[in-house]
Write a protein that holds these residues in place. Structure first.
Motif, mmCIF file in Angstrom:
data_model
loop_
_atom_site.group_PDB
_atom_site.id
_atom_site.type_symbol
_atom_site.label_atom_id
_atom_site.label_comp_id
_atom_site.label_asym_id
_atom_site.label_seq_id
_atom_site.Cartn_x
_atom_site.Cartn_y
_atom_site.Cartn_z
ATOM 1 N N ASP A 25 0.787 -1.230 0.000
ATOM 2 C CA ASP A 25 0.000 0.000 0.000
ATOM 3 C C ASP A 25 0.822 1.285 0.000
ATOM 4 N N TYR A 26 2.096 1.207 0.401
ATOM 5 C CA TYR A 26 2.910 2.417 0.538
ATOM 6 C C TYR A 26 4.229 2.284 -0.211
ATOM 7 N N LYS A 27 4.727 3.433 -0.671
ATOM 8 C CA LYS A 27 6.061 3.516 -1.262
ATOM 9 C C LYS A 27 6.935 4.236 -0.243
ATOM 10 N N PHE A 28 7.888 3.507 0.334
ATOM 11 C CA PHE A 28 8.702 4.054 1.407
ATOM 12 C C PHE A 28 9.926 4.761 0.858
ATOM 13 N N GLU A 29 10.160 5.953 1.356
ATOM 14 C CA GLU A 29 11.333 6.719 0.970
ATOM 15 C C GLU A 29 12.414 6.637 2.026
ATOM 16 N N GLU A 30 12.040 6.340 3.247
ATOM 17 C CA GLU A 30 13.016 6.239 4.323
ATOM 18 C C GLU A 30 12.511 5.242 5.354
ATOM 19 N N LYS A 31 13.452 4.510 5.957
ATOM 20 C CA LYS A 31 13.112 3.553 6.999
ATOM 21 C C LYS A 31 13.947 3.849 8.234
ATOM 22 N N MET A 32 13.351 3.630 9.397
ATOM 23 C CA MET A 32 14.020 3.874 10.671
ATOM 24 C C MET A 32 13.772 2.713 11.615
ATOM 25 N N GLU A 33 14.638 2.626 12.612
ATOM 26 C CA GLU A 33 14.482 1.626 13.657
ATOM 27 C C GLU A 33 14.100 2.351 14.942
ATOM 28 N N ALA A 34 13.116 1.820 15.645
ATOM 29 C CA ALA A 34 12.669 2.433 16.895
ATOM 30 C C ALA A 34 12.473 1.350 17.942
ATOM 31 N N GLY A 35 12.681 1.721 19.178
ATOM 32 C CA GLY A 35 12.392 0.820 20.287
ATOM 33 C C GLY A 35 10.935 0.955 20.678
ATOM 34 N N LEU A 36 10.458 0.035 21.492
ATOM 35 C CA LEU A 36 9.068 0.056 21.951
ATOM 36 C C LEU A 36 9.039 0.044 23.467
ATOM 37 N N SER A 37 8.135 0.814 24.039
ATOM 38 C CA SER A 37 7.916 0.792 25.478
ATOM 39 C C SER A 37 6.825 -0.242 25.754
ATOM 40 N N PHE A 66 3.686 7.339 18.704
ATOM 41 C CA PHE A 66 2.980 6.222 19.309
ATOM 42 C C PHE A 66 2.558 5.231 18.239
ATOM 43 N N LEU A 67 2.644 3.947 18.578
ATOM 44 C CA LEU A 67 2.189 2.867 17.705
ATOM 45 C C LEU A 67 0.753 2.544 18.087
ATOM 46 N N PHE A 68 -0.135 2.626 17.122
ATOM 47 C CA PHE A 68 -1.548 2.378 17.381
ATOM 48 C C PHE A 68 -2.042 1.257 16.479
ATOM 49 N N GLY A 69 -2.903 0.404 16.994
ATOM 50 C CA GLY A 69 -3.512 -0.651 16.201
ATOM 51 C C GLY A 69 -2.743 -1.951 16.197
ATOM 52 N N CYS A 70 -1.616 -2.006 16.848
ATOM 53 C CA CYS A 70 -0.847 -3.249 16.941
ATOM 54 C C CYS A 70 -1.485 -4.113 18.019
ATOM 55 N N THR A 71 -1.885 -5.303 17.659
ATOM 56 C CA THR A 71 -2.549 -6.195 18.595
ATOM 57 C C THR A 71 -1.540 -7.182 19.174
ATOM 58 N N ARG A 88 -3.792 -1.263 23.112
ATOM 59 C CA ARG A 88 -3.353 0.029 23.645
ATOM 60 C C ARG A 88 -2.277 0.647 22.758
ATOM 61 N N SER A 89 -2.160 1.964 22.803
ATOM 62 C CA SER A 89 -1.115 2.624 22.021
ATOM 63 C C SER A 89 0.191 2.535 22.808
ATOM 64 N N ARG A 90 1.262 2.225 22.093
ATOM 65 C CA ARG A 90 2.568 2.026 22.715
ATOM 66 C C ARG A 90 3.524 3.100 22.234
ATOM 67 N N LYS A 91 4.293 3.628 23.162
ATOM 68 C CA LYS A 91 5.214 4.713 22.839
ATOM 69 C C LYS A 91 6.429 4.168 22.095
ATOM 70 N N LEU A 92 6.822 4.871 21.020
ATOM 71 C CA LEU A 92 8.026 4.526 20.287
ATOM 72 C C LEU A 92 9.199 5.301 20.872
ATOM 73 N N LEU A 93 10.323 4.636 21.006
ATOM 74 C CA LEU A 93 11.508 5.246 21.586
ATOM 75 C C LEU A 93 12.429 5.700 20.465
ATOM 76 N N LEU A 94 12.422 7.002 20.207
ATOM 77 C CA LEU A 94 13.239 7.616 19.163
ATOM 78 C C LEU A 94 13.969 8.820 19.749
ATOM 79 N N LYS A 95 15.046 9.225 19.090
ATOM 80 C CA LYS A 95 15.774 10.416 19.513
ATOM 81 C C LYS A 95 14.985 11.659 19.106
ATOM 82 N N ARG A 96 15.226 12.753 19.812
ATOM 83 C CA ARG A 96 14.503 13.998 19.565
ATOM 84 C C ARG A 96 14.667 14.465 18.123
ATOM 85 N N LYS A 97 15.872 14.333 17.572
ATOM 86 C CA LYS A 97 16.128 14.756 16.195
ATOM 87 C C LYS A 97 15.281 13.947 15.211
ATOM 88 N N GLU A 98 15.166 12.648 15.447
ATOM 89 C CA GLU A 98 14.342 11.788 14.583
ATOM 90 C C GLU A 98 12.859 12.144 14.712
#
Length: 165
Positions: A25-37, A66-71, A88-98
């Protein structure tokens, strides 16, 4: 010696879940890695493979992602003393610049942030790969399908030519 080999084979696959629909469904131009709380019961459920990323998305609120809709389905044995909310919505752990970069692109250029896959990093940390992209139109999806089928056909033809058939 036997314990080391058993441990390696146990954690051979770091992948937990993939969102196959996202790449369609999407054409990605950039990918990132994030942690999850995550909470403890969620980690135990993830270890058992009870995760669904198919209809999830990332939204920005007050400078946080925040990650929403992940079961994540709760386990009966792991969550007896806690009230579990699998959606529940889960917080993504990213740096402020990201976070600032994502916020700017979503607000100004209309990009969407979609989770692509969830995996283990170093055996203990749950990471999620998020993609920054735009939705594909119907004709883009058809073009991608044609390209994929052509690559398969080309590989078959080359394989036959090498064999000499």
């Amino acid at each position: 010696m036997a314990k080391k080999n058993a441990k390696k084979s146990k954690n051979s696959s770091a992948s937990i879940a993939r969102n196959k629909r996202a790449t369609f469904d999407y054409k990605f131009e950039e990918k990132m890695e994030a942690g999850l709380s995550l909470m403890g019961w969620e980690v135990k459920s993830i270890r058992m493979g009870k995760v669904n990323l198919s209809e999830s998305y990332v939204f920005m609120r007050e400078g946080e992602a925040f990650l929403f809709g992940c079961t994540i389905a709760p386990l009966n044995t792991a969550s007896t003393h806690v009230v579990c909310d699998p959606m529940r919505s889960r917080k993504l752990l990213l740096k402020r610049k990201e976070l600032d970069k994502l916020q700017g692109l979503v607000d100004r250029k209309g990009y969407s942030i979609v989770p692509i896959s969830m995996y283990w990093q170093k055996g203990a940390w749950v990471k999620i790969e998020i993609g920054l992209g735009k939705g594909k139109k119907e004709h883009d999806k058809r073009d991608d399908t044609k390209d994929r089928e052509w690559q398969i056909e080309k590989a078959r033809t080359m394989k036959k030519a090498v064999r000499g058939e």
